[in-house]
Design an enzyme around this catalytic site. Sequence first.
Site, PDB file in Angstrom:
ATOM      1  N   GLY A  85     -81.841  32.688  47.881  1.00  0.00           N
ATOM      2  CA  GLY A  85     -81.976  33.361  46.587  1.00  0.00           C
ATOM      3  C   GLY A  85     -83.361  33.190  45.988  1.00  0.00           C
ATOM      4  N   GLU A  98     -79.512  19.775  43.849  1.00  0.00           N
ATOM      5  CA  GLU A  98     -78.820  21.068  43.851  1.00  0.00           C
ATOM      6  C   GLU A  98     -77.512  21.033  43.069  1.00  0.00           C
ATOM      7  OE1 GLU A  98     -80.337  23.560  44.400  1.00  0.00           O
ATOM      8  OE2 GLU A  98     -81.976  22.973  45.745  1.00  0.00           O
ATOM      9  N   MET A 150     -86.779  29.924  45.200  1.00  0.00           N
ATOM     10  CA  MET A 150     -87.309  28.593  45.503  1.00  0.00           C
ATOM     11  C   MET A 150     -88.151  28.086  44.342  1.00  0.00           C
ATOM     12  SD  MET A 150     -87.458  26.113  47.544  1.00  0.00           S
ATOM     13  CE  MET A 150     -88.336  24.630  47.087  1.00  0.00           C
ATOM     14  N   GLU A 151     -87.900  26.817  43.991  1.00  0.00           N
ATOM     15  CA  GLU A 151     -88.448  26.224  42.772  1.00  0.00           C
ATOM     16  C   GLU A 151     -89.839  25.611  42.911  1.00  0.00           C
ATOM     17  OE1 GLU A 151     -85.778  24.988  44.558  1.00  0.00           O
ATOM     18  OE2 GLU A 151     -85.879  22.812  44.688  1.00  0.00           O
ATOM     19  N   ASN A 152     -90.694  26.100  43.804  1.00  0.00           N
ATOM     20  CA  ASN A 152     -92.041  25.546  43.969  1.00  0.00           C
ATOM     21  C   ASN A 152     -92.691  25.279  42.615  1.00  0.00           C
ATOM     22  OD1 ASN A 152     -91.749  26.484  46.790  1.00  0.00           O
ATOM     23  ND2 ASN A 152     -91.973  28.487  45.828  1.00  0.00           N
ATOM     24  N   HIS A 212     -81.700  28.583  37.143  1.00  0.00           N
ATOM     25  CA  HIS A 212     -81.559  27.542  38.171  1.00  0.00           C
ATOM     26  C   HIS A 212     -82.933  27.058  38.641  1.00  0.00           C
ATOM     27  CE1 HIS A 212     -79.533  25.641  41.707  1.00  0.00           C
ATOM     28  NE2 HIS A 212     -80.709  25.876  42.263  1.00  0.00           N
ATOM     29  N   GLU A 213     -83.801  27.969  39.017  1.00  0.00           N
ATOM     30  CA  GLU A 213     -85.110  27.561  39.545  1.00  0.00           C
ATOM     31  C   GLU A 213     -85.942  26.914  38.451  1.00  0.00           C
ATOM     32  OE1 GLU A 213     -85.009  27.579  42.613  1.00  0.00           O
ATOM     33  OE2 GLU A 213     -83.391  29.049  42.841  1.00  0.00           O
ATOM     34  N   GLU A 271     -89.245  24.618  51.700  1.00  0.00           N
ATOM     35  CA  GLU A 271     -88.042  23.811  51.734  1.00  0.00           C
ATOM     36  C   GLU A 271     -87.121  24.314  52.847  1.00  0.00           C
ATOM     37  OE1 GLU A 271     -85.619  23.681  48.171  1.00  0.00           O
ATOM     38  OE2 GLU A 271     -84.374  22.100  49.000  1.00  0.00           O
TER      39      GLU A 271
HETATM   40  N1  ARG Z   1     -84.062  24.935  46.663  1.00  0.00           N
HETATM   41  C1  ARG Z   1     -83.715  26.316  46.695  1.00  0.00           C
HETATM   42  C2  ARG Z   1     -82.709  26.541  45.587  1.00  0.00           C
HETATM   43  O1  ARG Z   1     -81.593  26.170  45.669  1.00  0.00           O
HETATM   44  C3  ARG Z   1     -83.167  26.792  47.987  1.00  0.00           C
HETATM   45  C4  ARG Z   1     -84.035  26.524  49.187  1.00  0.00           C
HETATM   46  C5  ARG Z   1     -83.424  27.020  50.419  1.00  0.00           C
HETATM   47  N2  ARG Z   1     -84.113  26.604  51.610  1.00  0.00           N
HETATM   48  C6  ARG Z   1     -83.599  26.665  52.824  1.00  0.00           C
HETATM   49  N3  ARG Z   1     -84.282  26.235  53.824  1.00  0.00           N
HETATM   50  N4  ARG Z   1     -82.450  27.141  53.087  1.00  0.00           N
HETATM   51  O2  ARG Z   1     -83.024  26.970  44.562  1.00  0.00           O
HETATM   52 ZN    ZN Z   2     -81.538  24.894  43.798  1.00  0.00          ZN
END
Ligand code: ARG
Ligand code: ZN
Length: 879
Positions: free
Chosen positions: A261, A320, A263-265, A297-298, A121
């Site tokens: 912080g 988000e 990432m929610e893969n 959060h994730e 992301e």
């Molecule tokens: N989606 C992630 C989160 O908020 C953050 C991803 C950050 N990616 C980036 N390219 N800055 O949990």
């Molecule tokens: Zn997020």
Amino acid sequence: KTIYLKDYRAPDYLIDETHLTFELFEDHTLVHAQLVMRRNPELSAELPVLSLDGQQLELLRITLDDRELTAADYQLSDSHLTLQPTQASFVIDSTVRIHPESNTALEGLYKSSGMFCTQCEAEGFRKITYYLDRPDVMSKFTTTVSGDKQKYPILLSNGNPIASGSEEGGRHWATWEDPFKKPAYLFALVAGDLWCVEDKFTTLSSREVTLRIYVEPENIDKVQHAMDSLKKSMKWDEEVYGREYDLDIFMIVAVNDFNMGAMENKGLNIFNSSCVLARAETATDAAHQRVEAVVAHEYFHNWSGNRVTCRDWFQLSLKEGFTVFRDAEFSADMNSRTVKRIEDVAYLRTHQFAEDAGPMAHPVRPDAYMEISNFYTLTIYEKGSEVLRMIHTLLGNQAFRKGSDLYFERHDGQAVTCDDFVKAMEDASGIDLTQFKRWYTQAGTPRLAVSEAFDATARTYTLNFTQSCPATPGQSDKLPFVIPVELGLLDARGNDLPLRLQGEAAASGTSRVLSVTEAQQSFTFVDIAEQPLPSLLRGFSAPVKLSFPYDRDQLMFLMQHDSDGFNRWEAGQQLSVQVLQELIGQQQRGEALVLDQRLVTALRSLLQDGRLDQAMVAEMLSLPGEAYLTEISEVADVEAIHGAREFARQQLAEALFEPLWQRYQANREVSKGTPYVAEAEHFARRSLQNIALSYLMLTGKPEVLAATLEQYEACDNMTERLTALAVLVNSPFEAERGKALEAFAEHFKDNALVMDQWFSVQAASTLPGGLQRVQALMQHPAFTLKNPNKVRALIGAFAGQNLVNFHLADGSGYRFLADQVITLNALNPQIASRLLAPLTRWRKYAAARQALMKAELERILASGELSADVYEVVSKSLA
Ligand code: ARG
Ligand code: ZN
């Protein structure tokens, strides 16, 4: 190049299936991708040119439906591969070579401490293979990973493991299949020598899910807190949102080098180790709470983000803002609701309001960007969460839940927009949110000025609201927002009055929400016998700058009597702001500083009231920070702000020595006799103990020094130890400071996360010579510019928190920061661009500083080839 929301077009082609094979080697990686594609059936039958995203890829081979393509069949640029399909359905097979081993940008596939991991992301997947790297292209992925068995015994990807085996040459492989369609930004791969802690969770419908947290072997003793947090999150999402987990396995992996912080893969969350690892000896209370919040959060993204994702990146706040709102409510339920709200509001007002007032100001749903990585902002996340909170406030809990149920049901498996979300809320509640949606499209922090009129003969009390919103880049005029104002009216004894608006048959409640929807609007309450005192914007019900002409006695009254805990704190903050601004003025006029004794009185009575929540007392003892005082200044006077605040702290410490000392000793006694527990009541005790200690040390008394050294040496946890260290570092006791710093570094030199805290404590010390100390620390063996946590801990903390030293009048702090940005621009553009933020705030300062700051921005602009990330921020700051 600028990308506009108005240019959005549905994808020409879809990718139904994505089959990936990674062959990991030490000096390169081979990626084979088989894409099962077809023309988007919603568009015409014509077959336009197919343009796949791809960056820094070495194309080795490509076939279209088994036909090997030659250079004449396609066009390659540094960002795309284009070719002409001849049928509506087709398969593209490609092999590329990439270099994760030298990827310092930490985007795409990269190596961190010997392991392979990914961050896709927003647009990292295009650095892995040629693809339609956009969130509205959702595909079913299968992934095979092959690598050296010894070096990478663990091979992970999204979904469920379906096959594995050994190869010749000491290698092995594993295949993962993700049954859920997903955009490429949710893809993940991990390969490394990892250990895991395993647990189980039984879902609402009695399915058993395996939970695993993978870390480097030496950290295996620091994952229990994250595991507990995960199980709490899974349960909470079932209870509060009716959301159940959907795969058989859920994995978290901790990595040391990570831009953000976490990432929610899908099924395989990848975390910055700072947001997973926590145990008493090495992580503070704040770190424990952060781990709990980020894990939640994730995890929550599995529904708000993954099952329902974003159509395009302009909709980022769809996932988000919503997910931050969800995690904030989770934390509020797990800990103290009021304290969580206070922390979040203080953070928003200091940092998001500053962003809204700066050159990068943008709406919650932006209309344009150059580099999407620059839009993972406080506005998208924190203000986006406030927008969701306002919807929750306006609809009420029940209708909000109906709306979220409808949203998830209606859009499961889809990539949608903020409008779709709001529509679901409208359809479920019957409430029209058309005007409310301006919160998504208009940038800037609204002002809400309130005045009152009491009519004793008519027994009415009128509140007049005037709203406005300053211009922001590209938006000169704003239309009125819908501003939910929760309020109450206090009588002379401090009780809430029953609230009855003119025209209403009877009073309803003593705290209620008024919707201010016009530029000017009045509300009249009836049956009001005596002049009341309003308590406005309770719980910070809208992200606005509210003003009401309270005098200091009224603020002291609200501090004591308001039935809303948040507003008791807020009254204290406003009182402090008034007192500090008076001191700032005295300092600027060269007068002797005189502290308004009412602040002393107010804080004394808090300290003496044993019934109050200790965490609240600690929050109320914390004076507004220098960054917040800067944000609310017309022109920020760095030295006057620092001088005034330090003067107030010193005076308070001396005047309140007795009660502070007593509370400190009582709490330290309990801490001594209690093993560490990461729970609200214990956080509360330690927070009051620690803020008391930091005040007490300002008196320089020998018994305080002795107590600090005792706490430093004898405590069993990082919360008490780090506070004691920070107190020493900011004290005049040079010998003790040096000894403690050395002992700390010696003891924790092998723990990178603890060393980050050691760097930060020193970076934030406002004693003279800060820049030289930071420059010296950059030479320390534990420091490296390649690790984002280190950059943030040392350079970020210096520029963001140590305002007197960063803003040295000769501009040396600015020059230093610009140098680091220029170096980092080549290594890690995302980190470089974030580090820049303090320089972009030049409009807040007087002419001399403005010139120095702009000169450094100009120097960055002229320094050579800039990443899109840095270029966007610098050019917009100078525009
Ligand atoms: N989606 C992630 C989160 O908020 C953050 C991803 C950050 N990616 C980036 N390219 N800055 O949990
Ligand atoms: Zn997020």
